[in-house]
Design a protein around this motif. Structure first.
Motif, PDB file in Angstrom:
ATOM      1  N   VAL A  40       0.837  -1.204   0.000  1.00  0.00           N
ATOM      2  CA  VAL A  40       0.000   0.000   0.000  1.00  0.00           C
ATOM      3  C   VAL A  40       0.870   1.251   0.000  1.00  0.00           C
ATOM      4  N   VAL A  41       1.889   1.265   0.850  1.00  0.00           N
ATOM      5  CA  VAL A  41       2.776   2.423   0.915  1.00  0.00           C
ATOM      6  C   VAL A  41       3.504   2.614  -0.415  1.00  0.00           C
ATOM      7  N   ARG A  42       3.969   1.516  -1.017  1.00  0.00           N
ATOM      8  CA  ARG A  42       4.683   1.622  -2.293  1.00  0.00           C
ATOM      9  C   ARG A  42       3.775   2.164  -3.386  1.00  0.00           C
ATOM     10  N   GLU A  43       2.512   1.684  -3.399  1.00  0.00           N
ATOM     11  CA  GLU A  43       1.576   2.169  -4.412  1.00  0.00           C
ATOM     12  C   GLU A  43       1.270   3.646  -4.213  1.00  0.00           C
ATOM     13  N   SER A  44       1.245   4.077  -2.947  1.00  0.00           N
ATOM     14  CA  SER A  44       0.957   5.489  -2.685  1.00  0.00           C
ATOM     15  C   SER A  44       2.075   6.409  -3.142  1.00  0.00           C
ATOM     16  N   LEU A  45       3.272   5.846  -3.316  1.00  0.00           N
ATOM     17  CA  LEU A  45       4.421   6.652  -3.734  1.00  0.00           C
ATOM     18  C   LEU A  45       4.496   6.840  -5.247  1.00  0.00           C
ATOM     19  N   THR A  46       3.424   6.505  -5.950  1.00  0.00           N
ATOM     20  CA  THR A  46       3.354   6.778  -7.383  1.00  0.00           C
ATOM     21  C   THR A  46       3.595   8.268  -7.620  1.00  0.00           C
ATOM     22  N   PRO A  47       4.457   8.625  -8.561  1.00  0.00           N
ATOM     23  CA  PRO A  47       4.785  10.049  -8.759  1.00  0.00           C
ATOM     24  C   PRO A  47       3.540  10.921  -8.931  1.00  0.00           C
ATOM     25  N   ALA A  49       1.092  11.313  -6.860  1.00  0.00           N
ATOM     26  CA  ALA A  49      -0.146  10.848  -6.217  1.00  0.00           C
ATOM     27  C   ALA A  49      -0.482  11.678  -4.986  1.00  0.00           C
ATOM     28  N   TYR A  50       0.504  11.935  -4.138  1.00  0.00           N
ATOM     29  CA  TYR A  50       0.232  12.682  -2.904  1.00  0.00           C
ATOM     30  C   TYR A  50      -0.211  14.110  -3.208  1.00  0.00           C
ATOM     31  N   ALA A  51       0.465  14.762  -4.141  1.00  0.00           N
ATOM     32  CA  ALA A  51       0.083  16.135  -4.473  1.00  0.00           C
ATOM     33  C   ALA A  51      -1.320  16.185  -5.070  1.00  0.00           C
ATOM     34  N   ARG A  52      -1.639  15.218  -5.906  1.00  0.00           N
ATOM     35  CA  ARG A  52      -2.949  15.190  -6.545  1.00  0.00           C
ATOM     36  C   ARG A  52      -4.064  14.929  -5.536  1.00  0.00           C
ATOM     37  N   VAL A  53      -3.837  13.985  -4.614  1.00  0.00           N
ATOM     38  CA  VAL A  53      -4.892  13.608  -3.670  1.00  0.00           C
ATOM     39  C   VAL A  53      -5.023  14.628  -2.552  1.00  0.00           C
ATOM     40  N   LEU A  54      -3.904  14.995  -1.931  1.00  0.00           N
ATOM     41  CA  LEU A  54      -3.967  15.905  -0.794  1.00  0.00           C
ATOM     42  C   LEU A  54      -4.474  17.286  -1.184  1.00  0.00           C
ATOM     43  N   GLY A  55      -4.303  17.661  -2.436  1.00  0.00           N
ATOM     44  CA  GLY A  55      -4.781  18.962  -2.886  1.00  0.00           C
ATOM     45  C   GLY A  55      -6.201  18.949  -3.411  1.00  0.00           C
ATOM     46  N   SER A  56      -6.827  17.782  -3.451  1.00  0.00           N
ATOM     47  CA  SER A  56      -8.184  17.687  -4.005  1.00  0.00           C
ATOM     48  C   SER A  56      -9.224  18.074  -2.961  1.00  0.00           C
ATOM     49  N   HIS A  57     -10.342  18.619  -3.432  1.00  0.00           N
ATOM     50  CA  HIS A  57     -11.428  18.987  -2.527  1.00  0.00           C
ATOM     51  C   HIS A  57     -12.069  17.752  -1.909  1.00  0.00           C
ATOM     52  N   ALA A  58     -12.096  16.643  -2.655  1.00  0.00           N
ATOM     53  CA  ALA A  58     -12.712  15.415  -2.133  1.00  0.00           C
ATOM     54  C   ALA A  58     -11.978  14.931  -0.888  1.00  0.00           C
ATOM     55  N   PHE A  59     -10.640  14.944  -0.935  1.00  0.00           N
ATOM     56  CA  PHE A  59      -9.866  14.501   0.226  1.00  0.00           C
ATOM     57  C   PHE A  59     -10.024  15.467   1.391  1.00  0.00           C
ATOM     58  N   SER A 247     -11.359   2.621  -9.403  1.00  0.00           N
ATOM     59  CA  SER A 247     -10.139   1.852  -9.727  1.00  0.00           C
ATOM     60  C   SER A 247      -8.904   2.743  -9.743  1.00  0.00           C
ATOM     61  N   ASP A 248      -8.911   3.776  -8.906  1.00  0.00           N
ATOM     62  CA  ASP A 248      -7.757   4.676  -8.778  1.00  0.00           C
ATOM     63  C   ASP A 248      -6.961   4.220  -7.558  1.00  0.00           C
ATOM     64  N   TYR A 249      -6.158   3.186  -7.742  1.00  0.00           N
ATOM     65  CA  TYR A 249      -5.478   2.573  -6.607  1.00  0.00           C
ATOM     66  C   TYR A 249      -4.397   3.459  -5.991  1.00  0.00           C
ATOM     67  N   PRO A 250      -3.621   4.212  -6.741  1.00  0.00           N
ATOM     68  CA  PRO A 250      -2.671   5.126  -6.089  1.00  0.00           C
ATOM     69  C   PRO A 250      -3.354   6.122  -5.162  1.00  0.00           C
ATOM     70  N   ALA A 251      -4.484   6.707  -5.605  1.00  0.00           N
ATOM     71  CA  ALA A 251      -5.198   7.659  -4.758  1.00  0.00           C
ATOM     72  C   ALA A 251      -5.765   6.971  -3.526  1.00  0.00           C
ATOM     73  N   ALA A 252      -6.317   5.773  -3.714  1.00  0.00           N
ATOM     74  CA  ALA A 252      -6.854   5.035  -2.566  1.00  0.00           C
ATOM     75  C   ALA A 252      -5.751   4.731  -1.560  1.00  0.00           C
ATOM     76  N   CYS A 253      -4.574   4.384  -2.039  1.00  0.00           N
ATOM     77  CA  CYS A 253      -3.468   4.073  -1.133  1.00  0.00           C
ATOM     78  C   CYS A 253      -2.970   5.314  -0.410  1.00  0.00           C
ATOM     79  N   VAL A 254      -2.991   6.461  -1.060  1.00  0.00           N
ATOM     80  CA  VAL A 254      -2.594   7.706  -0.392  1.00  0.00           C
ATOM     81  C   VAL A 254      -3.549   7.997   0.765  1.00  0.00           C
ATOM     82  N   VAL A 255      -4.846   7.904   0.505  1.00  0.00           N
ATOM     83  CA  VAL A 255      -5.832   8.148   1.560  1.00  0.00           C
ATOM     84  C   VAL A 255      -5.663   7.119   2.676  1.00  0.00           C
ATOM     85  N   ALA A 256      -5.414   5.870   2.314  1.00  0.00           N
ATOM     86  CA  ALA A 256      -5.230   4.823   3.322  1.00  0.00           C
ATOM     87  C   ALA A 256      -4.017   5.102   4.194  1.00  0.00           C
TER      88      ALA A 256
END
Length: 281
Positions: A40-47, A49-59, A247-256
């Motif tokens: 999960v941690v490795r998938e969240s480190l997709t280039p 991913a963190y900037a895209r998810v943490l900056g989204s209004h949904a998150f 099916s956005d697994y990098p985003a799901a892993c970032v939130v997880a």
């Protein structure tokens, strides 16, 4: 001839090193928990991913909803749990022991069972709305709050309150009744007895129970799902939506990973509070 010390040492059976016994449980833990967590941690480190998810209004909305629901549920459980524990411990009434035992059984109930019970009572076609429409002839009843954030909050308070009541009852069982009788004989009113005698004994249990409720409500998924609350998205439901629906697994892993970090920090707080509560008893 008497055996020498060297002979006794040589005759003593050899035992495996202590670290060798730890290998099987560590291997099982690594296979069942640590390896999936590492994936999960490795998938969240997709280039990106963190900037895209943490900056989204949904998150950001999910994070805010999760925090306020967890905080609100914790406060509600502390207040309601303290009142219930006071009544069960110091206001004897017929059936009080049965109620206390039911609370122990209630702790084993799944969260969705409590939510279903609330839906049967306050749902759109529940008992309360049925009684209202039967008495007034209206087409719809007034109770529709279960599909709102307040319905989720009510369900969480209902489900998690016993987790506060149980440690409080254990703490109240240690209160010296002679102190209560002495305070009452000196003319102290019930509110003052609670404030000066019972409250100090309750603080460690309240802190431990509140910390536990905060951790569990932060990760609650079933209650939010079964209430069907529209527009209520928490971090666990956001993980579900990103992974299963989009099916956005990098985003799901970032939130997880964020949810795991919050849960781990709160669990460390809970353990520290529990140790202090045990040290003060």
């Amino acid at each position: 001839m008497a055996a020498t010390t060297a002979d006794l040492v040589r005759a003593r059976p050899r035992t495996a090193p202590a670290w060798l016994w730890a290998l099987p449980p560590v291997a099982v833990l690594a296979l069942v928990f640590l390896y999936p967590l590492a994936l999960v941690v490795r998938e969240s480190l997709t280039p990106g991913a963190y900037a895209r998810v943490l900056g989204s209004h949904a998150f950001q909305d999910a994070l805010g909803t999760t925090v306020w629901l967890a905080a609100g549920a914790t406060v509600g459980c502390l207040v309601l749990g303290f009142v219930l524990a006071l009544i069960l411990a110091f206001v004897p009434f017929p059936g009080s022991r049965a109620v206390a035992r039911f609370i122990d059984v209630f702790l084993s109930f799944p969260s969705f069972l409590v939510t279903l019970a609330l839906l049967f009572v306050y749902g759109t076609v529940g008992i309360a709305n049925g009684l209202w429409t039967g008495a007034t002839g209206d087409g719809d009843g007034p109770f529709d709050f279960l599909t709102t954030p307040w319905g989720v909050l009510l369900a969480e308070i209902t489900y998690f309150t016993p987790f506060v009541v149980r440690p409080l009852l254990a703490a109240f069982s240690q209160v010296d009744t002679a102190q209560l009788e002495a305070a009452s004989s000196l003319g102290a009113k019930p509110a003052r007895v609670v404030r000066q005698v019972i409250w100090p004994e309750a603080l460690p249990a309240l802190a431990a129970g509140g910390s536990l409720v905060l951790v569990m409500s932060l990760n609650e998924f079933g209650i939010v799902l079964f209430t069907g609350a529209k527009g209520v998205t928490t971090l666990p439901t956001l993980v579900y939506g990103k992974a299963i629906l989009e099916s956005d697994y990098p985003a799901a892993c970032v939130v997880a990973v964020v949810n795991i970090a919050l849960s781990t920090g709160l669990y460390a707080l809970y353990r520290g509070v529990s140790r202090r509560a045990g040290a003060h008893r």
